[in-house]
Design a protein around this motif. Structure first.
Motif, PDB file in Angstrom:
ATOM      1  N   ILE A  50       0.850  -1.191   0.000  1.00  0.00           N
ATOM      2  CA  ILE A  50       0.000   0.000   0.000  1.00  0.00           C
ATOM      3  C   ILE A  50       0.890   1.246   0.000  1.00  0.00           C
ATOM      4  CG2 ILE A  50      -1.764   1.310   1.273  1.00  0.00           C
ATOM      5  CD1 ILE A  50      -2.858  -1.370   0.430  1.00  0.00           C
ATOM      6  N   ILE A  51       0.578   2.189  -0.877  1.00  0.00           N
ATOM      7  CA  ILE A  51       1.242   3.498  -0.882  1.00  0.00           C
ATOM      8  C   ILE A  51       0.194   4.534  -0.515  1.00  0.00           C
ATOM      9  CG2 ILE A  51       2.389   5.242  -2.286  1.00  0.00           C
ATOM     10  CD1 ILE A  51       3.587   2.977  -3.924  1.00  0.00           C
ATOM     11  N   ASN A  52       0.427   5.250   0.587  1.00  0.00           N
ATOM     12  CA  ASN A  52      -0.495   6.266   1.074  1.00  0.00           C
ATOM     13  C   ASN A  52      -0.221   7.578   0.351  1.00  0.00           C
ATOM     14  OD1 ASN A  52      -1.930   8.168   2.554  1.00  0.00           O
ATOM     15  ND2 ASN A  52      -1.535   7.155   4.507  1.00  0.00           N
ATOM     16  N   LEU A  53      -1.251   8.154  -0.278  1.00  0.00           N
ATOM     17  CA  LEU A  53      -1.099   9.415  -0.993  1.00  0.00           C
ATOM     18  C   LEU A  53      -1.321  10.625  -0.085  1.00  0.00           C
ATOM     19  CD1 LEU A  53      -2.812   8.579  -4.402  1.00  0.00           C
ATOM     20  CD2 LEU A  53      -0.375   8.495  -3.806  1.00  0.00           C
ATOM     21  N   HIS A  54      -1.566  10.406   1.196  1.00  0.00           N
ATOM     22  CA  HIS A  54      -1.688  11.465   2.202  1.00  0.00           C
ATOM     23  C   HIS A  54      -2.865  12.410   1.960  1.00  0.00           C
ATOM     24  CE1 HIS A  54       2.209   9.965   3.396  1.00  0.00           C
ATOM     25  NE2 HIS A  54       2.699  10.267   2.211  1.00  0.00           N
ATOM     26  N   GLU A  73       4.096   4.370 -15.551  1.00  0.00           N
ATOM     27  CA  GLU A  73       4.430   5.796 -15.501  1.00  0.00           C
ATOM     28  C   GLU A  73       3.304   6.624 -14.891  1.00  0.00           C
ATOM     29  OE1 GLU A  73       5.949   7.304 -19.199  1.00  0.00           O
ATOM     30  OE2 GLU A  73       7.202   5.531 -19.500  1.00  0.00           O
ATOM     31  N   THR A  74       2.052   6.275 -15.194  1.00  0.00           N
ATOM     32  CA  THR A  74       0.911   7.036 -14.674  1.00  0.00           C
ATOM     33  C   THR A  74       0.855   6.955 -13.150  1.00  0.00           C
ATOM     34  OG1 THR A  74      -0.310   6.634 -16.714  1.00  0.00           O
ATOM     35  CG2 THR A  74      -1.590   7.337 -14.790  1.00  0.00           C
ATOM     36  N   ALA A  75       0.957   5.742 -12.603  1.00  0.00           N
ATOM     37  CA  ALA A  75       0.922   5.567 -11.148  1.00  0.00           C
ATOM     38  C   ALA A  75       2.140   6.212 -10.493  1.00  0.00           C
ATOM     39  CB  ALA A  75       0.844   4.084 -10.795  1.00  0.00           C
ATOM     40  N   THR A  76       3.289   6.122 -11.145  1.00  0.00           N
ATOM     41  CA  THR A  76       4.505   6.750 -10.612  1.00  0.00           C
ATOM     42  C   THR A  76       4.320   8.258 -10.525  1.00  0.00           C
ATOM     43  OG1 THR A  76       5.909   4.969 -11.459  1.00  0.00           O
ATOM     44  CG2 THR A  76       6.980   7.069 -10.978  1.00  0.00           C
ATOM     45  N   ILE A  85       6.293   8.621  -2.742  1.00  0.00           N
ATOM     46  CA  ILE A  85       7.509   7.839  -2.945  1.00  0.00           C
ATOM     47  C   ILE A  85       8.646   8.811  -3.226  1.00  0.00           C
ATOM     48  CG2 ILE A  85       6.322   5.755  -3.763  1.00  0.00           C
ATOM     49  CD1 ILE A  85       7.043   6.526  -6.631  1.00  0.00           C
ATOM     50  N   LEU A  86       9.877   8.366  -3.025  1.00  0.00           N
ATOM     51  CA  LEU A  86      11.040   9.216  -3.260  1.00  0.00           C
ATOM     52  C   LEU A  86      11.179   9.552  -4.743  1.00  0.00           C
ATOM     53  CD1 LEU A  86      13.528   7.431  -0.863  1.00  0.00           C
ATOM     54  CD2 LEU A  86      12.347   9.598  -0.484  1.00  0.00           C
ATOM     55  N   GLY A  87      11.815  10.660  -5.038  1.00  0.00           N
ATOM     56  CA  GLY A  87      11.924  11.158  -6.404  1.00  0.00           C
ATOM     57  C   GLY A  87      12.534  10.189  -7.388  1.00  0.00           C
ATOM     58  N   TRP A  88      13.444   9.349  -6.941  1.00  0.00           N
ATOM     59  CA  TRP A  88      14.099   8.383  -7.837  1.00  0.00           C
ATOM     60  C   TRP A  88      13.307   7.079  -7.955  1.00  0.00           C
ATOM     61  CZ3 TRP A  88      14.741   4.018  -5.098  1.00  0.00           C
ATOM     62  CH2 TRP A  88      14.868   4.136  -3.711  1.00  0.00           C
ATOM     63  N   ASP A  89      12.304   6.889  -7.093  1.00  0.00           N
ATOM     64  CA  ASP A  89      11.570   5.626  -7.045  1.00  0.00           C
ATOM     65  C   ASP A  89      10.509   5.576  -8.141  1.00  0.00           C
ATOM     66  OD1 ASP A  89      10.971   3.115  -6.127  1.00  0.00           O
ATOM     67  OD2 ASP A  89      10.157   3.761  -4.205  1.00  0.00           O
ATOM     68  N   TYR A  90      10.039   4.390  -8.435  1.00  0.00           N
ATOM     69  CA  TYR A  90       9.039   4.192  -9.481  1.00  0.00           C
ATOM     70  C   TYR A  90       8.184   2.979  -9.138  1.00  0.00           C
ATOM     71  CZ  TYR A  90      12.391   0.662 -11.011  1.00  0.00           C
ATOM     72  OH  TYR A  90      13.237  -0.412 -11.055  1.00  0.00           O
ATOM     73  N   ILE A  91       7.043   2.877  -9.821  1.00  0.00           N
ATOM     74  CA  ILE A  91       6.078   1.808  -9.584  1.00  0.00           C
ATOM     75  C   ILE A  91       5.970   0.959 -10.838  1.00  0.00           C
ATOM     76  CG2 ILE A  91       3.623   1.322  -9.155  1.00  0.00           C
ATOM     77  CD1 ILE A  91       3.568   3.981  -7.561  1.00  0.00           C
ATOM     78  N   CYS A  92       5.864  -0.348 -10.648  1.00  0.00           N
ATOM     79  CA  CYS A  92       5.693  -1.280 -11.768  1.00  0.00           C
ATOM     80  C   CYS A  92       4.409  -2.078 -11.596  1.00  0.00           C
ATOM     81  CB  CYS A  92       6.876  -2.246 -11.842  1.00  0.00           C
ATOM     82  SG  CYS A  92       8.417  -1.455 -12.327  1.00  0.00           S
ATOM     83  N   GLY A  93       3.853  -2.487 -12.720  1.00  0.00           N
ATOM     84  CA  GLY A  93       2.658  -3.317 -12.702  1.00  0.00           C
ATOM     85  C   GLY A  93       1.376  -2.511 -12.647  1.00  0.00           C
ATOM     86  N   ASP A  94       0.253  -3.205 -12.805  1.00  0.00           N
ATOM     87  CA  ASP A  94      -1.059  -2.572 -12.698  1.00  0.00           C
ATOM     88  C   ASP A  94      -1.302  -2.186 -11.245  1.00  0.00           C
ATOM     89  OD1 ASP A  94      -1.367  -3.081 -15.389  1.00  0.00           O
ATOM     90  OD2 ASP A  94      -2.661  -4.828 -15.094  1.00  0.00           O
TER      91      ASP A  94
END
Length: 104
Positions: A50-54, A73-76, A85-94
């Motif tokens: 889970i990533i909390n968007l605050h 890219e959209t979720a990232t 998430i940190l500026g260098w981090d990214y998300i993969c998958g649906d």
């Protein structure tokens, strides 16, 4: 002056599955109220994180997505916009985007 805060999902609230190709599908919990673990795992194709968007919204991602899945890219961009998430981090998958209280 303070700017009004965005709800993140726009004025018309939608639960969304954000696909790696950038498309967004409106989704609903099977029970009509909240998402269960097994259905979230099916949406993200594996164990969840889970990533909390605050802002009351969350992203449900594949916990091991970076190992095997295409980047999302959209979720990232959404996660970066909300400093989730940190500026260098990214998300993969649906990814599932919904309200925090919709995941039990």
């Amino acid at each position: 002056r303070d700017q009004p805060r965005s709800r993140g999902l726009g004025d018309v609230y939608k639960r969304q599955l954000i696909k790696t190709d950038g498309s967004k599908l409106e989704i609903q919990p099977q029970n009509g109220l909240d998402f269960q673990l097994d259905e979230l795992q099916k949406f993200v194709d594996g164990y969840i994180e889970i990533i909390n968007l605050h802002n009351g919204d969350i992203l449900v991602i594949n916990d091991n997505g970076k190992d095997v899945l295409d980047s999302n890219e959209t979720a990232t961009e959404i996660a970066h916009k909300h400093n989730a998430i940190l500026g260098w981090d990214y998300i993969c998958g649906d990814v599932v985007m919904c309200k925090d209280e919709e995941v039990q």
